[in-house]
Design a protein around this motif. Structure first.
Motif, PDB file in Angstrom:
ATOM      1  N   CYS A  16       0.867  -1.177   0.000  1.00 33.99           N
ATOM      2  CA  CYS A  16       0.000   0.000   0.000  1.00 33.99           C
ATOM      3  C   CYS A  16       0.903   1.226   0.000  1.00 33.99           C
ATOM      4  O   CYS A  16       1.799   1.360   0.828  1.00 33.99           O
ATOM      5  N   TRP A  17       0.665   2.156  -0.925  1.00 39.08           N
ATOM      6  CA  TRP A  17       1.521   3.326  -1.091  1.00 39.08           C
ATOM      7  C   TRP A  17       0.898   4.586  -0.502  1.00 39.08           C
ATOM      8  O   TRP A  17       1.281   5.691  -0.837  1.00 39.08           O
ATOM      9  N   GLY A  18      -0.050   4.445   0.419  1.00 39.17           N
ATOM     10  CA  GLY A  18      -0.789   5.580   0.945  1.00 39.17           C
ATOM     11  C   GLY A  18      -0.050   6.450   1.934  1.00 39.17           C
ATOM     12  O   GLY A  18      -0.449   7.577   2.190  1.00 39.17           O
ATOM     13  N   CYS A  19       1.019   5.963   2.545  1.00 41.42           N
ATOM     14  CA  CYS A  19       1.796   6.757   3.502  1.00 41.42           C
ATOM     15  C   CYS A  19       3.229   6.264   3.500  1.00 41.42           C
ATOM     16  O   CYS A  19       3.602   5.420   2.693  1.00 41.42           O
ATOM     17  N   ASP A  20       4.033   6.738   4.409  1.00 41.81           N
ATOM     18  CA  ASP A  20       5.450   6.355   4.452  1.00 41.81           C
ATOM     19  C   ASP A  20       5.688   4.988   5.092  1.00 41.81           C
ATOM     20  O   ASP A  20       6.823   4.544   5.180  1.00 41.81           O
ATOM     21  N   LYS A  21       4.625   4.322   5.542  1.00 36.24           N
ATOM     22  CA  LYS A  21       4.807   3.009   6.169  1.00 36.24           C
ATOM     23  C   LYS A  21       4.972   1.896   5.149  1.00 36.24           C
ATOM     24  O   LYS A  21       5.596   0.886   5.435  1.00 36.24           O
ATOM     25  N   TYR A  22       4.408   2.054   3.943  1.00 34.78           N
ATOM     26  CA  TYR A  22       4.482   1.047   2.883  1.00 34.78           C
ATOM     27  C   TYR A  22       4.120  -0.334   3.412  1.00 34.78           C
ATOM     28  O   TYR A  22       4.878  -1.289   3.322  1.00 34.78           O
ATOM     29  N   CYS A  23       2.922  -0.460   3.958  1.00 33.72           N
ATOM     30  CA  CYS A  23       2.464  -1.703   4.579  1.00 33.72           C
ATOM     31  C   CYS A  23       2.202  -2.789   3.540  1.00 33.72           C
ATOM     32  O   CYS A  23       1.776  -2.491   2.426  1.00 33.72           O
ATOM     33  N   PRO A  24       2.394  -4.062   3.915  1.00 35.01           N
ATOM     34  CA  PRO A  24       1.962  -5.148   3.046  1.00 35.01           C
ATOM     35  C   PRO A  24       0.443  -5.096   2.878  1.00 35.01           C
ATOM     36  O   PRO A  24      -0.279  -4.606   3.745  1.00 35.01           O
ATOM     37  N   VAL A  25      -0.051  -5.592   1.783  1.00 32.97           N
ATOM     38  CA  VAL A  25      -1.474  -5.518   1.458  1.00 32.97           C
ATOM     39  C   VAL A  25      -2.338  -6.189   2.520  1.00 32.97           C
ATOM     40  O   VAL A  25      -3.446  -5.741   2.805  1.00 32.97           O
ATOM     41  N   ASP A  26      -1.828  -7.240   3.151  1.00 32.83           N
ATOM     42  CA  ASP A  26      -2.648  -7.979   4.105  1.00 32.83           C
ATOM     43  C   ASP A  26      -2.584  -7.428   5.526  1.00 32.83           C
ATOM     44  O   ASP A  26      -3.221  -7.950   6.424  1.00 32.83           O
ATOM     45  N   SER A  27      -1.852  -6.342   5.766  1.00 32.68           N
ATOM     46  CA  SER A  27      -1.803  -5.762   7.108  1.00 32.68           C
ATOM     47  C   SER A  27      -1.677  -4.237   7.033  1.00 32.68           C
ATOM     48  O   SER A  27      -0.659  -3.668   7.425  1.00 32.68           O
ATOM     49  N   LEU A  28      -2.714  -3.585   6.530  1.00 33.42           N
ATOM     50  CA  LEU A  28      -2.695  -2.122   6.417  1.00 33.42           C
ATOM     51  C   LEU A  28      -2.838  -1.516   7.808  1.00 33.42           C
ATOM     52  O   LEU A  28      -3.815  -1.748   8.504  1.00 33.42           O
ATOM     53  N   SER A  29      -1.875  -0.707   8.209  1.00 33.96           N
ATOM     54  CA  SER A  29      -1.907  -0.163   9.569  1.00 33.96           C
ATOM     55  C   SER A  29      -2.172   1.335   9.626  1.00 33.96           C
ATOM     56  O   SER A  29      -2.408   1.866  10.693  1.00 33.96           O
ATOM     57  N   CYS A  30      -2.150   2.049   8.505  1.00 30.35           N
ATOM     58  CA  CYS A  30      -2.324   3.497   8.565  1.00 30.35           C
ATOM     59  C   CYS A  30      -3.799   3.887   8.655  1.00 30.35           C
ATOM     60  O   CYS A  30      -4.117   4.996   9.052  1.00 30.35           O
ATOM     61  N   GLY A  31      -4.694   3.005   8.266  1.00 32.80           N
ATOM     62  CA  GLY A  31      -6.121   3.295   8.379  1.00 32.80           C
ATOM     63  C   GLY A  31      -6.621   4.302   7.371  1.00 32.80           C
ATOM     64  O   GLY A  31      -7.592   4.999   7.611  1.00 32.80           O
TER      65      GLY A  31
END
Length: 73
Positions: A16-31
């Motif tokens: 996921c490219w929505g923030c600087d965390k670059y979370c894996p698709v199966d664990s989005l943490s930025c909400g």
């Protein structure tokens, strides 16, 4: 400091490219939503970074914009 944004990652669909965390698709943490944010290369193609905010548009050359040389006579 923000992470350097990759221009053409190998597998952008895995992150996921929505923030600087670059979370894996199966664990989005930025909400930032229920779906992952796509990388610009997925949306606009591999040359997306060449467009830029300072890209110059080609001038319009409609026939209506070109003055008629015989109109001033």
């Amino acid at each position: 400091m923000a992470k350097k944004f990759p221009l053409n990652p190998a597998h952008p669909e895995r992150i996921c490219w929505g923030c600087d965390k670059y979370c894996p698709v199966d664990s989005l943490s930025c909400g930032n939503g229920s779906d992952r944010t796509q990388h610009p290369a997925e949306l606009f193609g591999d040359d997306w970074f060449e467009w830029g905010c300072d890209a110059q548009e080609e001038p319009a050359t409609d026939e209506a914009d070109v003055p008629d040389p015989s109109a001033g006579r």
